[in-house]
Design a protein around this motif. Structure first.
Motif, PDB file in Angstrom:
ATOM      1  N   VAL A 132     -23.817  16.647  35.261  1.00  0.00           N
ATOM      2  CA  VAL A 132     -22.616  15.888  34.928  1.00  0.00           C
ATOM      3  C   VAL A 132     -21.484  16.292  35.862  1.00  0.00           C
ATOM      4  N   HIS A 170     -17.452  15.906  36.180  1.00  0.00           N
ATOM      5  CA  HIS A 170     -16.294  15.461  35.413  1.00  0.00           C
ATOM      6  C   HIS A 170     -15.008  15.985  36.032  1.00  0.00           C
ATOM      7  N   THR A 171     -13.948  15.243  35.819  1.00  0.00           N
ATOM      8  CA  THR A 171     -12.640  15.595  36.342  1.00  0.00           C
ATOM      9  C   THR A 171     -11.696  15.894  35.190  1.00  0.00           C
ATOM     10  N   SER A 222     -12.330  11.885  33.719  1.00  0.00           N
ATOM     11  CA  SER A 222     -13.459  10.948  33.723  1.00  0.00           C
ATOM     12  C   SER A 222     -14.741  11.708  34.019  1.00  0.00           C
ATOM     13  N   SER A 223     -15.894  11.083  33.700  1.00  0.00           N
ATOM     14  CA  SER A 223     -17.156  11.784  33.918  1.00  0.00           C
ATOM     15  C   SER A 223     -18.320  10.806  34.002  1.00  0.00           C
ATOM     16  N   ARG A 240     -22.980  11.112  34.385  1.00  0.00           N
ATOM     17  CA  ARG A 240     -24.192  11.924  34.512  1.00  0.00           C
ATOM     18  C   ARG A 240     -25.155  11.221  35.458  1.00  0.00           C
TER      19      ARG A 240
END
Length: 329
Positions: A60, A62-63, A84-85, A87
């Motif tokens: 994943v 993510h920010t 946001s993210s 996978r």
């Protein structure tokens, strides 16, 4: 450091001596840029020149207070907003599949090769990029918008085509509606700026490949060590990106580097030849560049004017699994 990252760093440090060397990657998911707080598998990414972490399968990205740009198949960028993210489900070029988890993301697909595929799983729906284009994904409320291009959405036993200027709400009703393409936000504007930078690097990248004498046999990525980034180089011809910026192939870019001739007649009249490599005034994003299109060819009216720059050297690096001509527009 991955083998791909080591090869990229070697090319970057090699400068002009690296011309003609190639590295082929058969995976999507290279993190091309990270700004601010960006995490891969819960570990903070430390940006270093020439080093590009890869989002492996089931990892994943993510920010938090940051943004990220990820290279998928040749010609396709994913740009992730703050908080946001996604996978990575599968990272093969022939079947790149990711699950959008939260926040907002933009996918700019400058080209989708015949044997490549990009699919986004979002809110239980499988969303396939059918054509080159510009797509926006949002989590709250769950929706996907098509600024340019076409999507094929499969949800249960339903198959829905979503075309330019349409938005699909991913609720229980799967409603398709028009949306105002002029209503954009910080993510859209950042994505456009990034697209401009990539196009700026294309000019010198394509020219360096041309001068090297090496064959550029398919659409693919080219590493530009002075820009410190990858750019996309089509196999042949030239075309406009979804944002309206022009990309040149090694065989077509020569027109920009021809001496600019001035013809005069005995009667005193004359004209300038339509090609030449000239400086331009600063663009809307504040960057000076060079001419990216011959004046005899204009960008599509629906897009912003295209400018590009590059006195930088570059070396061809990453290519797709299939060959094919560059899309023309």
């Amino acid at each position: 450091m991955t083998p791909l990252s080591r090869a990229i760093l070697s090319l970057a440090l090699g400068g002009l001596a690296a011309f003609g060397q190639t590295v082929v990657s058969a995976r999507s998911g290279m993190i091309h840029l990270s700004e601010g707080r960006v995490f891969l598998a819960d570990e903070a990414i430390q940006s270093k020149f020439g080093q590009f972490p890869e989002v492996k399968e089931n990892q994943v990205l993510h920010t938090e207070a940051g943004r990220a740009e990820v290279i998928l198949t040749p010609g396709v960028f994913l740009r992730l907003a703050e908080n946001s993210s996604f996978r990575m489900v599968t990272n093969r070029l022939i079947d790149t599949r990711l699950e959008f988890l939260s926040g907002s993301a933009v996918i700019e697909a400058g080209d989708i090769l015949r044997d490549n595929a990009v699919t986004v799983v979002h809110h239980g729906a499988s969303i396939q990029l059918v054509k080159r284009g510009l797509y926006r994904f949002d989590g709250e409320p769950a929706a996907v918008r098509v600024f340019d291009g076409e999507l094929l959405v499969t949800a249960g036993d339903r198959r829905i085509e979503v075309k330019e200027g349409r938005m699909l709400s991913l609720g229980s009703d799967l409603a398709v509606a028009k949306f105002d393409q002029d209503e954009t936000d910080a993510l859209d504007r950042w994505s456009r700026r990034r697209a401009e930078y990539v196009a700026m690097a294309n000019v010198s990248a394509a020219n360096s490949i041309r001068r090297s004498g090496n064959t550029w046999a398919s659409n693919g990525w080219a590493w530009n060590p002075y820009f410190g980034m990858f750019t996309f180089v089509p196999m042949s011809g030239s075309y406009y990106s979804p944002y309206g910026y022009r990309y040149w192939s090694p065989g077509a870019v020569y027109a920009l580097y021809q001496p600019r001739m001035i013809y005069a007649s005995p009667a005193g009249g004359g004209y300038n030849a339509p090609y030449g490599y000239r400086t331009m005034t600063p663009t809307a994003s504040g960057h000076s560049g060079v001419m990216a299109t011959a004046p005899s060819v204009s960008a599509p009216a629906s897009h912003a004017p295209t400018t590009s720059a590059g006195s930088a050297a570059s070396a061809p690096v990453s290519r797709g699994e299939s060959s094919g001509g560059g899309a023309r527009r």
